[in-house]
Write a protein that holds these residues in place. Structure first.
Motif, PDB file in Angstrom:
ATOM      1  N   ASP A  41       0.825  -1.220   0.000  1.00 15.57           N
ATOM      2  CA  ASP A  41       0.000   0.000   0.000  1.00 15.57           C
ATOM      3  C   ASP A  41       0.861   1.275   0.000  1.00 15.57           C
ATOM      4  O   ASP A  41       0.384   2.360   0.312  1.00 15.57           O
ATOM      5  CB  ASP A  41      -1.021  -0.012   1.141  1.00 15.57           C
ATOM      6  N   PHE A  42       2.134   1.120  -0.357  1.00 17.05           N
ATOM      7  CA  PHE A  42       3.061   2.250  -0.501  1.00 17.05           C
ATOM      8  C   PHE A  42       2.443   3.353  -1.379  1.00 17.05           C
ATOM      9  O   PHE A  42       2.401   4.528  -0.990  1.00 17.05           O
ATOM     10  CB  PHE A  42       4.346   1.699  -1.128  1.00 17.05           C
ATOM     11  N   GLY A  43       1.946   2.973  -2.553  1.00 22.12           N
ATOM     12  CA  GLY A  43       1.399   3.949  -3.500  1.00 22.12           C
ATOM     13  C   GLY A  43       0.193   4.680  -2.929  1.00 22.12           C
ATOM     14  O   GLY A  43       0.032   5.891  -3.115  1.00 22.12           O
ATOM     15  N   LYS A  44      -0.659   3.951  -2.210  1.00 23.41           N
ATOM     16  CA  LYS A  44      -1.861   4.569  -1.630  1.00 23.41           C
ATOM     17  C   LYS A  44      -1.476   5.612  -0.584  1.00 23.41           C
ATOM     18  O   LYS A  44      -2.090   6.664  -0.483  1.00 23.41           O
ATOM     19  CB  LYS A  44      -2.744   3.497  -0.976  1.00 23.41           C
ATOM     20  N   ILE A  45      -0.445   5.278   0.202  1.00 24.90           N
ATOM     21  CA  ILE A  45       0.018   6.229   1.232  1.00 24.90           C
ATOM     22  C   ILE A  45       0.524   7.508   0.557  1.00 24.90           C
ATOM     23  O   ILE A  45       0.190   8.623   0.955  1.00 24.90           O
ATOM     24  CB  ILE A  45       1.137   5.589   2.103  1.00 24.90           C
ATOM     25  N   LEU A  46       1.293   7.314  -0.498  1.00 21.46           N
ATOM     26  CA  LEU A  46       1.831   8.476  -1.211  1.00 21.46           C
ATOM     27  C   LEU A  46       0.695   9.321  -1.810  1.00 21.46           C
ATOM     28  O   LEU A  46       0.702  10.552  -1.707  1.00 21.46           O
ATOM     29  CB  LEU A  46       2.792   8.019  -2.324  1.00 21.46           C
ATOM     30  N   GLN A  47      -0.269   8.639  -2.397  1.00 26.60           N
ATOM     31  CA  GLN A  47      -1.394   9.368  -3.007  1.00 26.60           C
ATOM     32  C   GLN A  47      -2.154  10.162  -1.949  1.00 26.60           C
ATOM     33  O   GLN A  47      -2.505  11.319  -2.161  1.00 26.60           O
ATOM     34  CB  GLN A  47      -2.347   8.379  -3.686  1.00 26.60           C
ATOM     35  N   LYS A  48      -2.376   9.530  -0.808  1.00 25.82           N
ATOM     36  CA  LYS A  48      -3.104  10.191   0.290  1.00 25.82           C
ATOM     37  C   LYS A  48      -2.366  11.466   0.704  1.00 25.82           C
ATOM     38  O   LYS A  48      -2.973  12.514   0.918  1.00 25.82           O
ATOM     39  CB  LYS A  48      -3.187   9.212   1.474  1.00 25.82           C
ATOM     40  N   ASN A  49      -1.058  11.373   0.774  1.00 29.19           N
ATOM     41  CA  ASN A  49      -0.279  12.539   1.212  1.00 29.19           C
ATOM     42  C   ASN A  49      -0.216  13.663   0.188  1.00 29.19           C
ATOM     43  O   ASN A  49       0.259  14.747   0.482  1.00 29.19           O
ATOM     44  CB  ASN A  49       1.151  12.102   1.582  1.00 29.19           C
ATOM     45  N   LEU A  50      -0.692  13.367  -1.019  1.00 31.43           N
ATOM     46  CA  LEU A  50      -0.694  14.415  -2.055  1.00 31.43           C
ATOM     47  C   LEU A  50      -2.075  15.023  -2.269  1.00 31.43           C
ATOM     48  O   LEU A  50      -2.244  15.921  -3.099  1.00 31.43           O
ATOM     49  CB  LEU A  50      -0.203  13.843  -3.387  1.00 31.43           C
ATOM     50  N   GLU A  51      -3.070  14.518  -1.508  1.00 35.12           N
ATOM     51  CA  GLU A  51      -4.421  15.053  -1.688  1.00 35.12           C
ATOM     52  C   GLU A  51      -4.401  16.556  -1.454  1.00 35.12           C
ATOM     53  O   GLU A  51      -3.739  17.040  -0.538  1.00 35.12           O
ATOM     54  CB  GLU A  51      -5.394  14.380  -0.704  1.00 35.12           C
ATOM     55  N   PHE A  93       0.112  10.677  -8.297  1.00 38.93           N
ATOM     56  CA  PHE A  93       0.819   9.428  -8.591  1.00 38.93           C
ATOM     57  C   PHE A  93      -0.167   8.416  -9.156  1.00 38.93           C
ATOM     58  O   PHE A  93      -1.282   8.295  -8.663  1.00 38.93           O
ATOM     59  CB  PHE A  93       1.427   8.841  -7.313  1.00 38.93           C
ATOM     60  N   TYR A  94       0.275   7.688 -10.165  1.00 35.07           N
ATOM     61  CA  TYR A  94      -0.554   6.654 -10.794  1.00 35.07           C
ATOM     62  C   TYR A  94       0.146   5.301 -10.695  1.00 35.07           C
ATOM     63  O   TYR A  94       1.378   5.243 -10.596  1.00 35.07           O
ATOM     64  CB  TYR A  94      -0.740   6.968 -12.291  1.00 35.07           C
TER      65      TYR A  94
END
Ligand SMILES: [Zn+2]
Length: 435
Positions: free
Chosen positions: A335-345, A351-352
């Motif tokens: 879930d690395f990508g999901k964490i990164l996406q959340k932090n960019l909201e 990030f895709y």
């Protein structure tokens, strides 16, 4: 009531993101990003090929940046260089005799790492690659079996045989202290009846070659035994066949851009100096010739202590999703990508998941060396690999890069990594890989 609470919350998140975003904009400067990447991809670095003076120059530059930033060497190292030794083995003699007749040199290819001589079945098994067999699969299973083998290859596979011959002629590179001895394979092109006798003589000369990664750390303030790795590779292809008078494969995108991100993130996090976890910034060597730098690095850290790896590879030009976007390889593996996406909201950057699954990018960069041992290790990239005409050419130069977009990508990595750096988020582990 609920509605109100929600809006307050949204307002709070927006403010929080806004202030972090302001911080990264103030602390990561486009002119500094441009300076670093221009230096690393300049002609005087000669394309930074492993084992050349050009890469030495690049290493010295990275060291000077680390020193100026104030990074500490990794535990056990006196400086930023993480030294190790490879052994390059080059064939000097390859001779095969079948049923008393010497096979012509053009039909012989031997894959080995040290000299040997075979003349009986106890030395090596004989396998026929018949026209109806799958050469690739046969090769793979023999490599996995660990058995020394003479392969009698049907002329149907002569194209593949020629490629293999070119490959083995270049020799092989392996770790000096490697415990795993690989089996040797002798390929003979031609049609053969019963093999009543055979002799295979192979001689190789070997040479030790020193290599090193360039690594520095910022010790964690409250969770020093948990590591977050930021990495990119500083090697490239060096001098190649000239095109219109240019023979330097500068590797501006591949991967001076990622190395620049590593240095810029080190500067950013050192200025903040509030990281809970220990941050390791590492520029890997020898990625292009087999990811040796990251493989060595993986052996020097306890993988269970590495909570995440941000490997940054080719962020020099806008991604297929346009400006302010990048993709993450192996997105679905943790879930690395999901964490990164959340932090960019709340920011303009997105990030895709990797849009090129067929390209196997997860396995084509240094993150794979850490993912192999279970680390949520992913590569962040913007490269349009399917249509990138400059990839691995002399055309991959500074002038083709979009420094504004590189800077936004580095800022996005800074923003999106902050909860992992702070010890608030811990990505799930990836399933250990078999490569
Ligand atoms: Zn490359």
């Amino acid at each position: 009531m609920r509605m109100k609470k929600l809006t307050t919350l949204i307002a709070f998140i927006a403010v929080a993101c806004g202030s972090y975003a302001q911080d990264v904009n103030k602390m990561i400067h486009q002119d500094d990003v441009g300076r670093i990447i221009k230096t690393l991809s300049a002609d005087d670095m000669q394309g930074r090929a492993t084992f050349t003076p050009g890469i030495e120059k690049a290493a010295q530059f990275i060291e000077s940046e680390y020193k100026q930033i104030g990074l500490q060497p990794m535990e056990g190292n006196t400086g930023y260089r993480q030294n190790f030794t490879m052994v390059k083995s080059t064939p000097t003699k390859a001779e095969i005799i079948i049923n008393g007749t010497a096979v012509p040199t053009e039909n012989v290819a031997i894959q080995g790492s040290e000299s040997f001589s075979w003349n009986k079945l106890e030395d090596a098994q004989i396998v026929k690659v018949t026209p109806d067999s799958n050469f690739r699969n046969t090769y793979k299973s023999i490599m996995q079996s660990g058995k020394n083998t003479v392969l009698l290859v049907d002329p149907k596979f002569s194209d593949m045989f020629k490629r293999l011959q070119g490959f083995v002629a270049r020799g092989s590179v392996s770790f000096k202290d490697s415990q795993t001895k690989k089996n040797a394979l002798a390929f003979v092109l031609g049609t053969f009846g019963d093999v009543k006798s055979f002799t295979v003589n192979y001689e190789a000369s070997s040479k030790e070659l020193p290599l090193f990664n360039v690594a520095g750390i910022i010790p964690g303030k409250t969770k020093p035994n948990e590591y977050v790795v930021f990495s990119g590779h500083y090697d490239h292809l060096g001098i190649v066949t000239p095109v219109k008078g240019d023979s330097i494969a500068n590797g501006a995108d591949d991967d001076a851009s990622g190395t620049t991100a590593v240095i810029s993130l080190a500067r950013y996090y050192k200025k903040l100096n509030n990281n809970a976890r220990t941050l390791i910034f590492v520029a890997f060597t020898a990625e292009e010739i087999g990811e040796f730098g990251s493989q060595y690095f993986a052996k020097t850290v306890d993988p269970d202590k590495v909570v995440a790896m941000f490997n940054i590879e080719m962020i020099g030009k806008a991604s297929k999703f346009g400006q302010n976007s990048a993709f993450i390889t192996g997105y679905e593996r943790s879930d690395f990508g999901k964490i990164l996406q959340k932090n960019l909201e709340g920011t303009a950057f997105k990030f895709y998941p990797d849009p090129y699954p067929d390209q196997n990018l997860f396995y084509r960069s240094d993150n794979a060396s850490l993912a192999e041992v279970g680390v949520p290790a992913h590569t962040i990239s913007t490269d349009q690999i399917d249509i990138d005409k400059l990839y691995h050419t002399v055309g991959d130069e500074f002038s083709t890069l979009d420094v504004g977009n590189i800077t936004s990508t580095i800022r996005a990595i800074a923003l999106s990594s902050r909860t992992i750096v702070a010890g608030k988020d811990t990505p799930t582990r990836v399933a250990k890989l078999e490569r």
